[in-house]
Design an enzyme around this catalytic site. Structure first.
Site, PDB file in Angstrom:
ATOM      1  CD  GLU A 113     -21.016 -42.971  10.155  1.00 26.08           C
ATOM      2  OE1 GLU A 113     -20.340 -43.246   9.153  1.00 26.08           O
ATOM      3  OE2 GLU A 113     -20.607 -43.144  11.311  1.00 26.08           O
ATOM      4  CG  HIS A 230     -14.527 -36.020   9.280  1.00 24.94           C
ATOM      5  ND1 HIS A 230     -15.507 -35.251   9.875  1.00 24.94           N
ATOM      6  CD2 HIS A 230     -14.937 -37.295   9.397  1.00 24.94           C
ATOM      7  CE1 HIS A 230     -16.460 -36.055  10.341  1.00 24.94           C
ATOM      8  NE2 HIS A 230     -16.142 -37.297  10.054  1.00 24.94           N
ATOM      9  NE  ARG A 276     -16.923 -38.515   6.258  1.00 22.13           N
ATOM     10  CZ  ARG A 276     -16.360 -39.514   6.875  1.00 22.13           C
ATOM     11  NH1 ARG A 276     -15.160 -39.886   6.532  1.00 22.13           N
ATOM     12  NH2 ARG A 276     -16.977 -40.125   7.843  1.00 22.13           N
ATOM     13  CG  HIS A 337     -11.120 -38.408   8.281  1.00 24.27           C
ATOM     14  ND1 HIS A 337     -10.929 -38.562   9.632  1.00 24.27           N
ATOM     15  CD2 HIS A 337     -12.046 -39.339   7.929  1.00 24.27           C
ATOM     16  CE1 HIS A 337     -11.699 -39.547  10.082  1.00 24.27           C
ATOM     17  NE2 HIS A 337     -12.368 -40.053   9.067  1.00 24.27           N
ATOM     18  NE  ARG A 372     -13.011 -43.334   4.263  1.00 22.56           N
ATOM     19  CZ  ARG A 372     -13.449 -43.279   5.516  1.00 22.56           C
ATOM     20  NH1 ARG A 372     -14.166 -44.265   6.029  1.00 22.56           N
ATOM     21  NH2 ARG A 372     -13.169 -42.230   6.272  1.00 22.56           N
TER      22      ARG A 372
HETATM   23  P1  FAD Z   1      -3.895 -48.026  10.966  1.00 21.23           P
HETATM   24  O1  FAD Z   1      -4.943 -48.392  11.920  1.00 21.23           O
HETATM   25  O2  FAD Z   1      -3.521 -46.593  10.898  1.00 21.23           O
HETATM   26  O3  FAD Z   1      -2.588 -48.883  11.309  1.00 21.23           O
HETATM   27  C1  FAD Z   1      -1.380 -48.635  10.625  1.00 21.23           C
HETATM   28  C2  FAD Z   1      -0.268 -49.307  11.378  1.00 21.23           C
HETATM   29  O4  FAD Z   1       0.920 -49.309  10.612  1.00 21.23           O
HETATM   30  C3  FAD Z   1       0.092 -48.642  12.687  1.00 21.23           C
HETATM   31  O5  FAD Z   1       0.277 -49.661  13.629  1.00 21.23           O
HETATM   32  C4  FAD Z   1       1.408 -47.950  12.385  1.00 21.23           C
HETATM   33  O6  FAD Z   1       2.222 -47.756  13.506  1.00 21.23           O
HETATM   34  C5  FAD Z   1       2.012 -48.935  11.434  1.00 21.23           C
HETATM   35  N1  FAD Z   1       3.076 -48.409  10.558  1.00 21.23           N
HETATM   36  C6  FAD Z   1       3.007 -47.360   9.714  1.00 21.23           C
HETATM   37  N2  FAD Z   1       4.167 -47.226   9.062  1.00 21.23           N
HETATM   38  C7  FAD Z   1       4.986 -48.207   9.498  1.00 21.23           C
HETATM   39  C8  FAD Z   1       6.318 -48.582   9.207  1.00 21.23           C
HETATM   40  N3  FAD Z   1       7.078 -47.910   8.332  1.00 21.23           N
HETATM   41  N4  FAD Z   1       6.842 -49.642   9.846  1.00 21.23           N
HETATM   42  C9  FAD Z   1       6.121 -50.330  10.765  1.00 21.23           C
HETATM   43  N5  FAD Z   1       4.856 -50.007  11.089  1.00 21.23           N
HETATM   44  C10 FAD Z   1       4.296 -48.959  10.455  1.00 21.23           C
HETATM   45  N6  FAD Z   1     -13.238 -45.606   9.273  1.00 21.23           N
HETATM   46  C11 FAD Z   1     -14.415 -46.248   9.351  1.00 21.23           C
HETATM   47  O7  FAD Z   1     -14.700 -47.132   8.531  1.00 21.23           O
HETATM   48  N7  FAD Z   1     -15.301 -45.930  10.329  1.00 21.23           N
HETATM   49  C12 FAD Z   1     -15.055 -44.964  11.263  1.00 21.23           C
HETATM   50  O8  FAD Z   1     -15.862 -44.712  12.151  1.00 21.23           O
HETATM   51  C13 FAD Z   1     -13.831 -44.271  11.185  1.00 21.23           C
HETATM   52  N8  FAD Z   1     -13.549 -43.277  12.060  1.00 21.23           N
HETATM   53  C14 FAD Z   1     -12.306 -42.705  12.012  1.00 21.23           C
HETATM   54  C15 FAD Z   1     -11.972 -41.740  12.974  1.00 21.23           C
HETATM   55  C16 FAD Z   1     -10.704 -41.190  13.005  1.00 21.23           C
HETATM   56  C17 FAD Z   1     -10.352 -40.153  14.026  1.00 21.23           C
HETATM   57  C18 FAD Z   1      -9.744 -41.598  12.045  1.00 21.23           C
HETATM   58  C19 FAD Z   1      -8.368 -41.028  12.056  1.00 21.23           C
HETATM   59  C20 FAD Z   1     -10.087 -42.521  11.067  1.00 21.23           C
HETATM   60  C21 FAD Z   1     -11.362 -43.073  11.048  1.00 21.23           C
HETATM   61  N9  FAD Z   1     -11.719 -44.026  10.099  1.00 21.23           N
HETATM   62  C22 FAD Z   1     -12.925 -44.643  10.168  1.00 21.23           C
HETATM   63  C23 FAD Z   1     -10.739 -44.531   9.139  1.00 21.23           C
HETATM   64  C24 FAD Z   1     -10.212 -45.869   9.683  1.00 21.23           C
HETATM   65  O9  FAD Z   1     -10.085 -45.794  11.087  1.00 21.23           O
HETATM   66  C25 FAD Z   1      -8.884 -46.208   9.093  1.00 21.23           C
HETATM   67  O10 FAD Z   1      -8.931 -46.111   7.712  1.00 21.23           O
HETATM   68  C26 FAD Z   1      -8.489 -47.633   9.460  1.00 21.23           C
HETATM   69  O11 FAD Z   1      -8.551 -47.809  10.839  1.00 21.23           O
HETATM   70  C27 FAD Z   1      -7.111 -47.908   8.932  1.00 21.23           C
HETATM   71  O12 FAD Z   1      -6.675 -49.131   9.427  1.00 21.23           O
HETATM   72  P2  FAD Z   1      -5.236 -49.655   8.998  1.00 21.23           P
HETATM   73  O13 FAD Z   1      -5.020 -50.876   9.768  1.00 21.23           O
HETATM   74  O14 FAD Z   1      -5.148 -49.659   7.544  1.00 21.23           O
HETATM   75  O15 FAD Z   1      -4.248 -48.488   9.496  1.00 21.23           O
HETATM   76  C1  SIN Z   2     -16.828 -40.554  11.617  1.00 18.80           C
HETATM   77  O1  SIN Z   2     -17.182 -41.148  12.638  1.00 18.80           O
HETATM   78  O2  SIN Z   2     -17.321 -39.504  11.209  1.00 18.80           O
HETATM   79  C2  SIN Z   2     -15.730 -41.138  10.837  1.00 18.80           C
HETATM   80  C3  SIN Z   2     -16.266 -42.200  10.007  1.00 18.80           C
HETATM   81  C4  SIN Z   2     -15.340 -42.521   8.896  1.00 18.80           C
HETATM   82  O3  SIN Z   2     -14.342 -41.843   8.681  1.00 18.80           O
HETATM   83  O4  SIN Z   2     -15.652 -43.483   8.193  1.00 18.80           O
END
Ligand code: FAD
Ligand code: SIN
Length: 514
Positions: A113, A230, A276, A337, A372
């Site tokens: 990537e 993104h 990015r 993003h 990032r």
């Molecule tokens: P999340 O997975 O967003 O989980 C947050 C949780 O908190 C959810 O369950 C939500 O409902 C809950 N919540 C929020 N507020 C409250 C509240 N007040 N009370 C109770 N619950 C609450 N990163 C990579 O490293 N590689 C990738 O390929 C990649 N691709 C991505 C593609 C997309 C489309 C997106 C949007 C992001 C991508 N990212 C990627 C970033 C990565 O997915 C996220 O940073 C990561 O998944 C975040 O995980 P998390 O558990 O911190 O948050």
């Molecule tokens: C992507 O697949 O381009 C998202 C990867 C990331 O946000 O880390």
């Protein structure tokens, strides 16, 4: 109110919440609160994959150098060392839990990537990495005897007494009741804040709640001016900005403008695989030049098989919306993003409030700096979740080595502001005034409107209004930080200060003072 005691309360059920819960349940009983159903989270949408230096020609040192280069002078080097050194072991643990990473010739398949100098991205289901992770972890968490999962339960307050986090107040949106839960260790895993912006790859839950909860509880918030856009989200009328993974360019996808010109080599020798922020700004420049709201990503020169097997999810999504990407160009434009900043933690996931930890996208561990590196966020979650549980059961503390400047929110005379507070207006305001290209004038205009809204917020009684209040506060912090940082660095670009300044090789930190 119902009182309940646990050893750990975890807020959020994405990778950060569930992985931490699975580690914590070996040492105590765990409550997971999540505001929607268990799988409503950013994690589920992750496409590209998860970064670790496990390839033959790779090493943690090279991963370290790439991460530091992307972070534009603001990474915490100690945190990055931990990230790159511990990534391999944590991914092995994820495989043990059952995440089915893709393989090639009997070994884990590794992709490239942007801004990674080696192929080091593990993926699952081609471009369905996040979904495979979320499904595996939620199944394991539901099966664990020590984990209670409460869905549709929105955390509304962290209870802090004498500088110690003691519990959480939550709104059970199905029962319509408030609940109080207590635990000596409270872990914020609430994810990001992409919904602040009109165009975002993030789902509805990404409203920055954790940052607002932590700030109100007295935790330090840092680096929130650094929001990653993104470069390539699908741009089709009436369709949300579905992500077209960076891995598509990693496999050879090429950007061209609406006139068919391949423009990235005009901006940087790294062309389509530049960091990015550079690709996103170059796209904005091309869109302005050509008077269009999009550019194109071309994969028609790649073998049909490569596109459909490596990116089955993207291929299918586009096909379902009338676009065969093996034959036609993909219209794309940047979208909000990932929030690099968040609740400030040390390398053990501890905040400045005893007993309150943060991990995942809500946290700012310092590994991402101002920008990032793709696929480092899922890695960050695994590495720092493990450290949080180690710390919670007894360990050491560490301090950030990078200089900080401390701020509180400024006061404004908002008497002349009459803009009504509506979600869509807030999202357009943030997108137009604090998006990819910023300036003092536009930021000040938005700061004033947000401050006026803030002063008139009512006590929330339903989830949408709780979230809106949180977004107003997080929007204020973001804009204030963007105004304070009079330079351009990483994802933060000021047209009135277009260069980085050595004076600003430091973090902006906010702390609520009563
Ligand atoms: P999340 O997975 O967003 O989980 C947050 C949780 O908190 C959810 O369950 C939500 O409902 C809950 N919540 C929020 N507020 C409250 C509240 N007040 N009370 C109770 N619950 C609450 N990163 C990579 O490293 N590689 C990738 O390929 C990649 N691709 C991505 C593609 C997309 C489309 C997106 C949007 C992001 C991508 N990212 C990627 C970033 C990565 O997915 C996220 O940073 C990561 O998944 C975040 O995980 P998390 O558990 O911190 O948050
Ligand atoms: C992507 O697949 O381009 C998202 C990867 C990331 O946000 O880390």
């Amino acid at each position: 109110m119902r009182n309940k005691e646990f050893d750990f309360i975890i807020i959020g059920s994405g990778i950060a919440g569930l992985y931490t819960a699975l580690l914590a349940c070996d040492v105590g009983n765990v409550l997971v609160l999540t505001k929607g159903s268990i799988d409503e989270c950013n994690t589920r949408y992750a496409q590209g994959g998860i970064a670790a230096a496990i390839g033959r020609d790779d090493s943690p040192e090279v991963h370290f150098q790439d991460t530091i280069a992307a972070g534009a002078g603001l990474c915490d080097t100690e945190a990055v060392r931990i990230l790159v050194n511990e990534a391999g072991d944590r991914i092995a643990a994820l495989i043990e839990i059952g995440v089915p990473f893709d393989t090639q010739d009997g070994e884990v398949a590794l992709s490239r990537e942007a801004a990674h100098s080696r192929p080091r991205i593990l993926h699952a289901g081609g471009d369905a990495t996040g979904e495979r992770i979320e499904v595996t972890l939620s199944r394991a968490a539901r099966a664990a005897h020590n984990i209670t999962i409460m869905e549709h339960c929105l955390a509304t307050e962290i209870i802090v007494r004498d500088g110690v986090a003691r519990g959480v107040i939550a709104f059970d949106s199905q029962a319509g009741s408030m609940e109080e839960f207590r635990a000596p260790s409270i872990i914020l895993a609430t994810g990001g804040a992409g919904r602040l912006f009109k165009l975002t790859t993030n789902p509805d839950v990404a409203t920055g709640d954790g940052i607002a909860l932590a700030y109100k509880a007295g935790a330090e918030i840092t680096d929130v001016e650094f929001f990653q856009f993104h470069p390539t989200a699908l741009r089709l009328p009436g369709i949300p900005p579905f992500l077209i993974s960076e891995a598509v360019r990693g496999e050879g996808g090429i950007l061209c403008n609406v006139e068919g010109h391949r423009f990235m080599p005009d901006y940087t020798p790294d062309a389509d695989l530049a960091p990015r922020d550079i690709v996103a700004r170059s796209i904005v420049a091309e869109m302005r030049k050509t008077g269009s709201d999009r550019v194109f990503l071309n994969v028609t020169h790649l073998p049909h098989q490569t596109v459909t097997t490596r990116f089955p999810h993207i291929y299918r999504f586009c096909l379902d919306h009338g676009l065969n990407i093996t034959k036609g160009l993909i219209p794309v434009a940047p979208a909000a993003h990932y929030m690099m900043g968040g609740v400030k933690t040390n390398t053990w996931g501890e905040t400045n409030i005893y007993g309150l930890f943060a991990c995942g996208e809500v946290a700012c561990t310092g590994v991402h700096g101002a920008n990032r590196l793709a696929s480092n966020s899922l890695t960050e979650v695994l590495v720092f979740s493990k450290r949080i549980i180690e710390r919670a059961i007894g360990g050491a503390t560490a301090k950030s080595a990078v200089e900080e400047r401390h701020f509180t929110l400024r006061k404004y005379d908002t008497s002349r502001i009459t803009t009504p507070l509506r979600l869509a207006i807030l999202q357009s305001l943030l997108w137009d005034n604090a998006g990819i290209i910023r300036s003092k004038e536009k930021l000040e205009e938005a700061a004033l409107v947000l401050a006026a809204w803030y002063d008139t917020l009512q006590t929330p009684t339903d989830r949408p209004y709780y979230e809106l209040c949180n977004m107003v506060l997080v929007g204020r912090l973001l804009i204030e930080a963007a105004l304070i940082r009079e330079e351009s660095r990483g994802a933060h670009f000021r047209s009135d200060f277009p260069e980085p300044s050595p004076q600003w090789e430091k973090h902006v930190v906010f702390r609520n003072t009563p």
